[in-house]
Design a protein around this motif. Structure first.
Motif, short mmCIF file in Angstrom:
data_model
loop_
_atom_site.label_atom_id
_atom_site.label_comp_id
_atom_site.label_asym_id
_atom_site.label_seq_id
_atom_site.Cartn_x
_atom_site.Cartn_y
_atom_site.Cartn_z
N LYS A 197 33.71 55.83 18.19
CA LYS A 197 34.25 56.82 19.98
C LYS A 197 32.74 57.49 20.76
N LYS A 198 31.44 57.63 19.90
CA LYS A 198 30.69 58.14 20.82
C LYS A 198 30.05 57.73 21.75
N SER A 199 29.80 58.21 23.17
CA SER A 199 29.54 56.61 24.34
C SER A 199 30.28 55.64 24.59
N VAL A 200 31.31 55.96 23.94
CA VAL A 200 32.31 54.78 24.46
C VAL A 200 31.66 54.13 26.15
N PRO A 201 31.21 52.68 26.28
CA PRO A 201 31.33 52.47 27.75
C PRO A 201 32.39 52.30 28.84
N LYS A 202 31.83 52.99 29.46
CA LYS A 202 33.45 52.41 30.97
C LYS A 202 34.10 51.18 30.46
N THR A 203 33.60 50.37 30.58
CA THR A 203 34.69 49.05 30.98
C THR A 203 34.86 48.89 29.63
N LEU A 204 34.72 49.54 28.12
CA LEU A 204 35.24 49.44 26.96
C LEU A 204 36.75 50.24 27.63
N ARG A 205 36.83 51.56 27.46
CA ARG A 205 37.23 52.85 28.07
C ARG A 205 37.86 51.73 29.07
N HIS A 206 38.21 51.44 29.60
CA HIS A 206 39.05 50.94 31.04
C HIS A 206 39.81 50.19 30.80
N ARG A 207 39.32 48.81 29.36
CA ARG A 207 40.08 47.87 28.89
C ARG A 207 41.38 48.59 27.75
N GLU A 208 41.01 49.28 27.36
CA GLU A 208 41.73 49.65 26.14
C GLU A 208 42.43 50.59 26.81
N GLU A 209 42.85 51.13 28.02
CA GLU A 209 43.53 51.93 28.73
C GLU A 209 44.55 50.41 29.41
N GLU A 210 43.96 49.82 30.05
CA GLU A 210 44.83 48.46 30.69
C GLU A 210 46.25 48.23 29.85
N GLU A 211 45.66 48.22 28.35
CA GLU A 211 45.78 46.82 27.31
C GLU A 211 46.55 47.56 26.54
N GLU A 212 46.48 49.20 26.62
CA GLU A 212 47.89 50.43 26.06
C GLU A 212 48.82 50.91 26.96
N PHE A 213 48.96 50.45 28.57
CA PHE A 213 50.00 50.70 29.64
C PHE A 213 50.23 48.88 29.88
N GLY A 214 49.70 48.44 29.15
CA GLY A 214 50.24 47.27 29.62
C GLY A 214 49.85 46.08 30.75
N LEU A 215 48.76 46.54 30.94
CA LEU A 215 48.24 45.92 32.05
C LEU A 215 47.28 44.78 32.45
N ALA A 216 46.89 44.79 31.38
CA ALA A 216 45.98 43.59 31.05
C ALA A 216 47.06 42.05 31.15
N SER A 217 48.02 42.33 30.08
CA SER A 217 48.18 40.86 29.86
C SER A 217 49.55 40.94 30.97
N GLU A 218 49.50 42.32 31.27
CA GLU A 218 51.05 41.97 32.45
C GLU A 218 50.84 42.18 34.38
N LYS A 219 49.80 41.47 34.30
CA LYS A 219 49.40 42.12 35.98
C LYS A 219 50.42 41.24 36.58
N VAL A 220 50.88 40.79 37.90
CA VAL A 220 51.34 40.77 38.72
C VAL A 220 50.78 38.97 39.29
N LYS A 221 51.75 38.39 39.03
CA LYS A 221 50.61 36.58 38.99
C LYS A 221 51.44 36.03 40.52
N GLU A 222 49.66 35.94 41.00
CA GLU A 222 50.23 34.76 41.79
C GLU A 222 50.42 33.60 42.00
N VAL A 223 50.32 32.44 42.75
CA VAL A 223 50.36 31.53 42.41
C VAL A 223 49.08 30.88 42.65
N GLU A 224 48.93 29.96 41.55
CA GLU A 224 47.64 30.20 41.33
C GLU A 224 47.14 28.41 41.74
#
Length: 422
Positions: free
Chosen positions: A269-296
């Motif tokens: 946990k010492k000096s965890v990069p912001k990119t990793l922290r941000h992704r962990e937060e997204e996954e915790e709140f379901g944002l990483a996998s449940e983002k609103v999906k537009e027509v691709e």
């Protein structure tokens, strides 16, 4: 490179350059995407060679896995092309070379080693969450981009959860001897995630020490050391790193530390990069996998693969044709028309419907052999007047899904499916 190989690899899109490296069955070239000017790496695999030694299933598996594991710390597969004699992987070009080259110059400072290790565990935990086990983790398979970010590569020996036997374990002995877990050598079956954690422990040791924890000129003597977990940490290891490595290089896989516990350790946990922290937060709140999906949108490679004459699906599928749980078709109708058609089908079977602008989820009410049948349909807009629809089994039994598709879904969609005259 031979003229045939050069022409086949380009496909009007890539300009091949120097040879970056080669193995027994593949060569990797630097290339440039002529459409956008971006650098890529092209891995060229000879079909004849891999078929001769029975490795085509392994190639298919590698492609399938790389399509699944999209992550900032994993080398990205852009697309796959094929000719009569070659298979071409167009991959992310990672400019900084192997992590091994850095270690070869001597051990790393603890903070630098921790940074690489954090990215490695983040990538491997991501793979494990999707049922993918690498099985050949070592510094030679860890690349660095020009910003110093770590990228895991070479999924040629990887396995899916689908490859587990009835005992819930993997049984193929593979990997590099100095990095392989004791239970893999034992040939009694092993948990792929626990075996990967062992390899990560060896890598962390090497980063901090500059040499391997288990070494012996006699490979059987080295295996005995691995079985016993017979190693010593150099005096310059901090007490926290020493404790973590001891837990990772635990010979008993049932007592070995898990990825989540590693990420929860004070040393990690010492000096965890912001990119990793941000992704962990997204996954915790379901944002990483449940983002609103537009027509691709899809590229020309996907459109070509819809034509039977250019069908490259065998490169991506592990299942036999009569065991498919995916169906894909094209239509000149609008996305809303497709959704309406699927809603009509749902009414005939009393399926519940959840929908958005680009997807429909049908949920059966009756309990079948493996629970309630669930169908997922995703809609991709190629142009305003051309749409591709992918239908997948979301839950339930594959046989029941196939029967539903052949007897009810396909006939109901027949009048909107795009066909060409041959």
């Amino acid at each position: 490179m031979a003229p045939e190989e050069r022409c086949a690899a380009l496909h009007g899109k890539y300009e091949l350059g120097r040879l970056l490296g080669h193995g027994t069955f593949a060569k990797v070239y630097h290339a440039r995407n002529v459409q956008n000017g971006k650098n890529v790496a092209i891995k060229v695999v000879g079909k004849e060679k891999v078929i001769k030694v029975g490795m085509m299933e392994q190639i298919k598996r590698e492609i399938s896995i790389m399509k699944m594991v999209k992550n900032m710390n994993i080398v990205e597969l852009h697309e796959v092309m094929a000719s009569k004699t070659k298979i071409y992987f167009a991959m992310e070009y990672v400019k900084g070379g192997e992590l091994f080259a850095k270690i070869a110059k001597g051990r790393l400072r603890e903070d630098v080693a921790r940074g690489y290790f954090q990215q490695l565990i983040s990538a491997i935990d991501f793979c494990h969450s999707r049922g993918v086990y690498h099985r050949d983790l070592k510094p030679e398979n860890l690349l660095l981009d020009d910003a110093g970010n770590l990228k895991v590569t070479d999924f040629g020996l990887s396995a899916f959860t689908d490859h587990l036997r009835q005992d819930g374990l993997l049984h193929t002995t593979c990997g590099t001897p100095a990095y392989v877990a004791p239970e893999v050598i034992g040939k009694k079956g092993y948990d792929g995630s626990k075996a990967d954690i062992w390899s990560c422990g060896v890598i962390l040791y090497v980063l901090l020490a500059g040499f391997l924890p288990f070494q012996d000129e006699n490979i059987m003597a080295m295996y005995k050391k691995i079985y016993r977990g017979d190693f010593k940490c150099p005096p310059w290891f901090s007490s926290e790193s020493r404790k973590l490595i001891m837990k990772m290089l635990e010979p008993n896989p049932n007592s070995r530390i898990t990825a989540s516990k590693i990420m929860d350790s004070s040393w990690f946990k010492k000096s965890v990069p912001k990119t990793l922290r941000h992704r962990e937060e997204e996954e915790e709140f379901g944002l990483a996998s449940e983002k609103v999906k537009e027509v691709e949108t899809m590229n020309a490679f996907h459109i070509i693969s819809l034509s039977e004459g250019f069908d490259l699906s065998p490169l991506f599928e592990e299942k036999k044709r009569d065991e498919k749980d995916q169906m894909r078709f094209a239509t000149t109708r609008s996305a809303s028309s497709v959704i309406s058609k699927l809603e009509e089908v749902a009414k005939t079977r009393n399926f519940s419907v959840k929908k958005s602008d680009s997807s429909v989820r049908l949920q059966g009410q009756e309990i079948g052999r493996k629970g309630k049948l669930g169908i997922a349909a995703d809609i991709f807009a190629i142009t305003n007047s051309f749409v591709v629809v992918e239908v997948n089994k979301a839950s339930g039994d594959t046989l029941e899904y196939n029967q539903f598709c052949s007897k009810e879904l396909r006939p109901a969609l027949k009048d909107i499916v795009w066909t060409t005259t041959k």
